[in-house]
Design a protein around this motif. Structure first.
Motif, PDB file in Angstrom:
ATOM      1  N   SER A   1     -12.187  -9.164 -42.550  1.00 31.85           N
ATOM      2  CA  SER A   1     -13.450  -8.177 -42.065  1.00 31.85           C
ATOM      3  C   SER A   1     -12.709  -6.854 -43.370  1.00 31.85           C
ATOM      4  CB  SER A   1     -13.749  -7.702 -40.708  1.00 31.85           C
ATOM      5  OG  SER A   1     -13.844  -7.889 -40.098  1.00 31.85           O
ATOM      6  N   ARG A   2     -14.016  -6.679 -44.131  1.00 30.18           N
ATOM      7  CA  ARG A   2     -13.623  -5.034 -44.449  1.00 30.18           C
ATOM      8  C   ARG A   2     -13.869  -3.552 -43.133  1.00 30.18           C
ATOM      9  NH1 ARG A   2     -14.912  -4.919 -50.899  1.00 30.18           N
ATOM     10  NH2 ARG A   2     -15.108  -7.787 -51.001  1.00 30.18           N
ATOM     11  N   ARG A   3     -12.918  -2.863 -42.829  1.00 32.54           N
ATOM     12  CA  ARG A   3     -12.087  -2.539 -42.284  1.00 32.54           C
ATOM     13  C   ARG A   3     -12.428  -0.734 -42.418  1.00 32.54           C
ATOM     14  NH1 ARG A   3      -9.701  -4.155 -36.636  1.00 32.54           N
ATOM     15  NH2 ARG A   3     -10.037  -1.727 -35.871  1.00 32.54           N
ATOM     16  N   THR A   4     -13.143   0.322 -42.265  1.00 31.67           N
ATOM     17  CA  THR A   4     -13.746   1.319 -42.172  1.00 31.67           C
ATOM     18  C   THR A   4     -13.111   2.435 -40.975  1.00 31.67           C
ATOM     19  OG1 THR A   4     -15.839   1.767 -41.075  1.00 31.67           O
ATOM     20  CG2 THR A   4     -15.382   0.793 -43.377  1.00 31.67           C
ATOM     21  N   ASP A   5     -12.509   1.852 -39.925  1.00 28.92           N
ATOM     22  CA  ASP A   5     -12.402   2.825 -38.676  1.00 28.92           C
ATOM     23  C   ASP A   5     -10.958   3.233 -38.821  1.00 28.92           C
ATOM     24  OD1 ASP A   5     -10.956   0.026 -38.307  1.00 28.92           O
ATOM     25  OD2 ASP A   5     -11.284   0.418 -36.212  1.00 28.92           O
ATOM     26  N   PHE A   6     -10.240   3.036 -39.818  1.00 31.21           N
ATOM     27  CA  PHE A   6      -8.231   3.834 -40.215  1.00 31.21           C
ATOM     28  C   PHE A   6      -8.848   4.858 -40.803  1.00 31.21           C
ATOM     29  CE2 PHE A   6      -8.376  -0.837 -40.370  1.00 31.21           C
ATOM     30  CZ  PHE A   6      -6.599  -0.954 -39.893  1.00 31.21           C
ATOM     31  N   PRO A   7      -7.950   5.889 -39.666  1.00 27.48           N
ATOM     32  CA  PRO A   7      -7.895   7.604 -40.424  1.00 27.48           C
ATOM     33  C   PRO A   7      -7.616   7.533 -41.988  1.00 27.48           C
ATOM     34  CG  PRO A   7      -6.087   7.121 -38.512  1.00 27.48           C
ATOM     35  CD  PRO A   7      -7.006   5.172 -38.991  1.00 27.48           C
ATOM     36  N   THR A   8      -7.767   9.039 -42.668  1.00 28.50           N
ATOM     37  CA  THR A   8      -7.622   9.120 -44.019  1.00 28.50           C
ATOM     38  C   THR A   8      -6.924  10.303 -43.910  1.00 28.50           C
ATOM     39  OG1 THR A   8      -9.860   8.838 -44.087  1.00 28.50           O
ATOM     40  CG2 THR A   8      -8.776  10.657 -45.828  1.00 28.50           C
ATOM     41  N   PRO A   9      -5.655   9.505 -43.954  1.00 22.61           N
ATOM     42  CA  PRO A   9      -4.910  11.390 -44.269  1.00 22.61           C
ATOM     43  C   PRO A   9      -5.161  12.107 -44.880  1.00 22.61           C
ATOM     44  CG  PRO A   9      -3.583   8.783 -45.081  1.00 22.61           C
ATOM     45  CD  PRO A   9      -5.730   9.134 -45.156  1.00 22.61           C
ATOM     46  N   ASN A  10      -5.077  13.605 -45.225  1.00 22.43           N
ATOM     47  CA  ASN A  10      -5.103  15.019 -45.648  1.00 22.43           C
ATOM     48  C   ASN A  10      -4.697  14.539 -47.425  1.00 22.43           C
ATOM     49  OD1 ASN A  10      -5.180  16.075 -42.800  1.00 22.43           O
ATOM     50  ND2 ASN A  10      -3.593  17.232 -42.440  1.00 22.43           N
ATOM     51  N   GLY A  11      -6.379  15.339 -47.145  1.00 20.45           N
ATOM     52  CA  GLY A  11      -5.920  15.180 -48.939  1.00 20.45           C
ATOM     53  C   GLY A  11      -6.654  14.153 -49.497  1.00 20.45           C
ATOM     54  N   HIS A  12      -6.909  13.267 -48.801  1.00 18.90           N
ATOM     55  CA  HIS A  12      -6.590  11.471 -49.348  1.00 18.90           C
ATOM     56  C   HIS A  12      -8.147  10.508 -49.681  1.00 18.90           C
ATOM     57  CE1 HIS A  12      -1.796  12.114 -48.758  1.00 18.90           C
ATOM     58  NE2 HIS A  12      -2.479  11.135 -49.739  1.00 18.90           N
ATOM     59  N   VAL A  13      -7.985  10.477 -50.123  1.00 17.33           N
ATOM     60  CA  VAL A  13      -9.372   8.793 -50.226  1.00 17.33           C
ATOM     61  C   VAL A  13      -9.446   7.976 -48.948  1.00 17.33           C
ATOM     62  CG1 VAL A  13     -10.864   7.043 -51.178  1.00 17.33           C
ATOM     63  CG2 VAL A  13      -9.244   8.886 -53.359  1.00 17.33           C
ATOM     64  N   PRO A  14     -10.604   7.711 -48.315  1.00 21.46           N
ATOM     65  CA  PRO A  14     -10.775   7.442 -47.622  1.00 21.46           C
ATOM     66  C   PRO A  14     -10.156   5.658 -47.112  1.00 21.46           C
ATOM     67  CG  PRO A  14     -12.730   8.513 -47.526  1.00 21.46           C
ATOM     68  CD  PRO A  14     -12.170   8.979 -48.307  1.00 21.46           C
ATOM     69  N   LEU A  15     -10.035   5.281 -45.714  1.00 22.95           N
ATOM     70  CA  LEU A  15      -9.105   4.073 -46.778  1.00 22.95           C
ATOM     71  C   LEU A  15     -10.373   2.559 -46.022  1.00 22.95           C
ATOM     72  CD1 LEU A  15      -5.784   4.454 -44.665  1.00 22.95           C
ATOM     73  CD2 LEU A  15      -5.791   3.992 -47.069  1.00 22.95           C
ATOM     74  N   ILE A  16      -9.860   1.486 -47.192  1.00 24.47           N
ATOM     75  CA  ILE A  16     -10.611   0.418 -46.322  1.00 24.47           C
ATOM     76  C   ILE A  16     -10.223  -0.416 -46.364  1.00 24.47           C
ATOM     77  CG2 ILE A  16     -12.900  -1.280 -47.167  1.00 24.47           C
ATOM     78  CD1 ILE A  16     -14.460   1.200 -49.078  1.00 24.47           C
ATOM     79  N   VAL A  17      -9.956  -0.920 -45.507  1.00 28.78           N
ATOM     80  CA  VAL A  17      -7.926  -1.442 -45.206  1.00 28.78           C
ATOM     81  C   VAL A  17      -9.361  -3.902 -45.386  1.00 28.78           C
ATOM     82  CG1 VAL A  17      -6.280  -3.057 -43.750  1.00 28.78           C
ATOM     83  CG2 VAL A  17      -7.612  -0.724 -44.256  1.00 28.78           C
ATOM     84  N   PHE A  18      -8.837  -4.133 -45.894  1.00 26.15           N
ATOM     85  CA  PHE A  18      -9.355  -5.631 -45.706  1.00 26.15           C
ATOM     86  C   PHE A  18      -8.357  -6.862 -44.767  1.00 26.15           C
ATOM     87  CE2 PHE A  18      -8.508 -10.302 -47.344  1.00 26.15           C
ATOM     88  CZ  PHE A  18     -10.209 -10.463 -47.352  1.00 26.15           C
ATOM     89  N   GLU A  19      -8.715  -6.728 -43.286  1.00 21.60           N
ATOM     90  CA  GLU A  19      -8.726  -7.459 -42.193  1.00 21.60           C
ATOM     91  C   GLU A  19      -8.280  -8.777 -42.159  1.00 21.60           C
ATOM     92  OE1 GLU A  19      -8.458  -6.369 -38.032  1.00 21.60           O
ATOM     93  OE2 GLU A  19     -10.697  -7.341 -37.932  1.00 21.60           O
ATOM     94  N   ILE A  20      -7.194  -9.616 -42.098  1.00 21.44           N
ATOM     95  CA  ILE A  20      -7.435 -11.265 -41.804  1.00 21.44           C
ATOM     96  C   ILE A  20      -6.994 -11.437 -40.399  1.00 21.44           C
ATOM     97  CG2 ILE A  20      -6.696 -12.894 -42.300  1.00 21.44           C
ATOM     98  CD1 ILE A  20      -5.774 -12.016 -44.860  1.00 21.44           C
ATOM     99  N   ALA A  21      -8.119 -12.116 -39.624  1.00 25.28           N
ATOM    100  CA  ALA A  21      -7.826 -12.725 -38.257  1.00 25.28           C
ATOM    101  C   ALA A  21      -8.105 -14.020 -37.952  1.00 25.28           C
ATOM    102  CB  ALA A  21      -8.993 -11.682 -37.241  1.00 25.28           C
ATOM    103  N   PHE A  22      -6.613 -14.664 -37.747  1.00 25.68           N
ATOM    104  CA  PHE A  22      -6.911 -16.045 -37.308  1.00 25.68           C
ATOM    105  C   PHE A  22      -6.146 -15.823 -35.969  1.00 25.68           C
ATOM    106  CE2 PHE A  22      -4.912 -16.568 -41.713  1.00 25.68           C
ATOM    107  CZ  PHE A  22      -5.754 -17.813 -42.205  1.00 25.68           C
ATOM    108  N   GLY A  23      -7.278 -17.172 -35.524  1.00 23.07           N
ATOM    109  CA  GLY A  23      -7.121 -17.738 -34.334  1.00 23.07           C
ATOM    110  C   GLY A  23      -6.038 -18.893 -33.945  1.00 23.07           C
ATOM    111  N   MET A  24      -5.013 -18.141 -34.048  1.00 21.72           N
ATOM    112  CA  MET A  24      -3.885 -19.611 -34.388  1.00 21.72           C
ATOM    113  C   MET A  24      -3.897 -20.405 -33.199  1.00 21.72           C
ATOM    114  SD  MET A  24      -2.509 -18.597 -36.549  1.00 21.72           S
ATOM    115  CE  MET A  24      -1.207 -19.817 -36.475  1.00 21.72           C
TER     116      MET A  24
END
Length: 85
Positions: free
Chosen positions: A51-74
């Motif tokens: 998933s491309r996640r958008t719910d991570f907090p944005t550090p003050n004065g920085h560009v909003p983070l978009i995080v690539f998440e990998i979730a395996f069902g081991m």
């Protein structure tokens, strides 16, 4: 990245794999793609999602983070791999 993950899952499980758009889109994601394996019984089973996640907090004065998440069902990976033994 997703193609490399798909190939890795295929190498581990020795089953045909595919990337497929998820049938559910979490509220925190702009895109979710699943990795599925074709079981010997002919059923596709999800073993991981990306998933491309958008719910991570944005550090003050920085560009909003978009995080690539990998979730395996081991547990799913182990179950599919053990079926082949």
């Amino acid at each position: 990245m997703r193609d490399a993950l798909r190939a890795m899952v295929e190498a581990i499980t020795r089953l045909e794999t595919r990337l497929i758009e998820s049938d559910r889109l979490p509220s925190y994601s702009t895109e979710t793609i699943d990795i599925e394996c074709l079981t010997p019984e002919g059923e596709w089973r999800e073993v991981a999602s990306t998933s491309r996640r958008t719910d991570f907090p944005t550090p003050n004065g920085h560009v909003p983070l978009i995080v690539f998440e990998i979730a395996f069902g081991m547990d799913r990976m182990v179950a599919l791999t053990n079926r082949k033994l």
